[in-house]
Design an enzyme around this catalytic site. Structure first.
Site, short mmCIF file in Angstrom:
data_model
loop_
_atom_site.label_atom_id
_atom_site.label_comp_id
_atom_site.label_asym_id
_atom_site.label_seq_id
_atom_site.Cartn_x
_atom_site.Cartn_y
_atom_site.Cartn_z
N ASP A 156 0.80 -1.23 0.00
CA ASP A 156 0.00 0.00 0.00
C ASP A 156 0.83 1.28 0.00
OD1 ASP A 156 0.79 -0.89 2.59
OD2 ASP A 156 -0.60 0.53 3.51
N GLU A 202 -0.63 -1.96 5.13
CA GLU A 202 0.26 -1.90 6.31
C GLU A 202 0.09 -0.57 7.04
OE1 GLU A 202 3.15 -1.18 9.06
OE2 GLU A 202 3.13 0.02 7.22
ZN LIG Z 1 5.06 3.92 6.38
ZN LIG Z 2 6.49 1.21 5.46
#
Ligand SMILES: [Zn+2]
Ligand SMILES: [Zn+2]
Length: 506
Positions: free
Chosen positions: A179, A237
């Site tokens: 991401d 994440e």
């Molecule tokens: Zn980051």
């Molecule tokens: Zn990262």
């Protein structure tokens, strides 16, 4: 996610609740009015402040789960793609293996990902590209839709091994995050983001590329190892905890049986210079929790304080009292941070308000410390308020847990890294970081190691002028390949390990 480095709204501070960049996964703001705005509005209406904020979070979490749940996981036959790619992407995917060293092609893939950043759980194009690449390499199995947009490519080694050889039975995982961040890129180079407000400012474009490159290399050399490698591409994440979503979707019990798992983050900070690699046994990143304390007193005329229960005086006492939770209650040799970052109360110079709201963050490297601080924070809030006839509502939101490397796997990581980066370029005594990382959820389930690869980037992580350092691609792929040699190469007839040096040509 390296939240300490967040650039932008200073008010958001280290925890950075707003903007979807840094909020703990437990309480990420939904699209639409940010959590922060809602929170401020709530504070303006004091009565509304007694609303249990945790319920909102639960609802949000459930909505997210529903959204993720709607995508069924799917096992694709390897080497077969049914979806057409758009022209530009097809170009990026074409001819992935026709490369004779030099790393040029992987740099192109990385730049292509950089140009097309996608937010957590929206990594449609990225995961499609990952699937296409994995198919072209010839995986044994490719699973998609795990935890939303997550993808797992599985590769089985074909090296013959003696019966019962643990290496032949072993399964290891390499994890990449896919991401981007919801921020505007300031760079103006050719591969700058094509989507306003979306930016690979943490280098996850590079992480994805490196695990893909390792998959390509190992798929061509599957006769050099005997066990199984899983290439794990996770969503979200930075915000929703994609690692946890994948685990909840059966990543480690249904889709893989990883015995150990490894992940890296590019690290453009002086403690790990370019060309260096850092890993440590034990905690390497902290937990990141957020709390909110709503103090309910009784407002009234500022000239008649004896007729009120003043939540501001009580809040001030509580802020002071909370300073002792860490300084007096915690082992000084174990780092913990408790910071109060907001104190909201009142609306007029001559009115004592009904409520005051405190917010802050707790960081810790050990689960014990984290739980103790949480319990002590709750106890102290209740007792300080009770002493003055007020009440406290404490909402404690647990974010990512501490990222803790296991001793054995940190040692394997060291050995693999020394062969790739050089014996003198592997650091084992690096201080851990108080930022957080959702790879922690995977390390909670299986032994593994999270490591930093020193990088020479124009900006630091989450800064608007950041760009991933492509020069670390080949050496990091070599690290992954070395791990496979170390952990999955079969014993030969003579009993010696067959893990001959295997040069990754990336
Ligand atoms: Zn980051
Ligand atoms: Zn990262």
């Amino acid at each position: 996610r390296v939240d300490g480095e967040h650039e932008g709204d200073a008010e958001e501070g280290d925890l950075g609740v707003g903007g979807g960049v840094l909020g703990g996964l437990e309480h990420q703001a939904p699209p639409g009015p940010g959590r922060r705005e809602r929170s401020l509005a709530a504070e303006r209406q004091e009565e509304a402040a007694s609303t249990h904020a945790g319920r909102g979070c639960e609802r949000e979490r459930e909505r997210e789960r529903e959204r993720v749940g709607r995508r069924a996981s799917e096992v694709l036959p390897a080497g077969e793609g049914d979806e057409e790619l758009d022209g530009e992407m097809a170009e990026a995917v074409a001819d992935p293996v026709a490369r004779a060293g030099g790393g040029v092609e992987w740099e192109d893939v990385r730049k292509d990902l950089h140009m097309h950043p996608e937010l957590g759980l929206e990594e449609e194009r990225t995961s499609k590209l990952v699937v296409k690449k994995l198919q072209s390499f010839g995986m044994d199995q490719i699973r998609t839709g795990i935890g939303g947009t997550g993808v797992v490519g599985t590769l089985k080694g074909t090296q013959r091994s003696s019966e019962g050889d643990p290496a032949a039975l072993r399964e290891i995982g390499f994890r990449a995050d896919m991401d981007c961040l919801p921020m505007q890129e300031a760079n103006d180079f050719g591969h700058k983001s094509r989507t306003p407000g979306r930016f690979h400012g943490c280098g996850h474009d590079g992480h994805t590329t490196m695990v893909l490159a390792a998959a390509e290399h190992l798929a061509k050399r599957r006769d050099t190892f005997a066990g199984t490698v899983h290439f794990i591409f996770q969503p979200a994440e930075e915000n929703f905890g994609g690692a946890r979503l994948m685990i909840e979707d059966g990543l480690l019990v249904e889709h893989t049986r990883c015995d150990e798992i490894y992940g890296v983050h590019n690290w453009p900070y002086p403690e790990v210079p370019p060309g260096f690699f850092a890993v440590r046994s034990g905690p390497i990143m902290a937990s990141a929790d957020e709390f909110e304390i709503i103090i309910k007193g009784e407002g009234g005329h500022a000239a008649m304080p004896h007729l009120t229960v003043d939540p501001i005086t009580i809040g001030a006492q509580l802020v002071s009292a909370l300073q002792t939770v860490v300084s007096r209650g915690n082992d000084p040799l174990q780092p913990v941070v408790l910071s109060i970052t907001r104190f909201n109360a009142g609306s007029a110079f001559n009115v004592i308000p009904n409520t005051a709201v405190l917010c802050g963050t707790v960081r810790a490297f050990r689960e014990d410390d984290r739980s103790r601080v949480q319990a002590q924070l709750e106890r102290m809030s209740q007792s300080v308020c009770m002493a003055s006839n007020a009440t406290a509502t404490v909402n404690y939101y647990r974010g990512y847990p501490p990222t803790v490397n296991s001793k054995k796997q940190a040692e394997y990581a060291r050995q693999a890294a020394e062969l790739a980066f050089g014996v003198d370029n592997v650091l084992l005594d690096c201080d851990p970081s108080l930022a957080a990382e959702d790879f922690s959820y995977m390390l909670d389930q299986v032994g593994g190691a999270y490591a930093w690869v020193g990088a020479d980037s124009p900006g630091k992580l989450h800064e608007t002028n950041f760009d991933f350092d492509d020069s670390i691609i080949p050496v990091t792929v070599q690290y992954y390949v070395n791990l496979v040699n170390l952990r999955l190469a079969a014993k030969t007839a003579s009993g010696a390990s067959a893990s001959a040096a295997d040069e990754a040509t990336v």
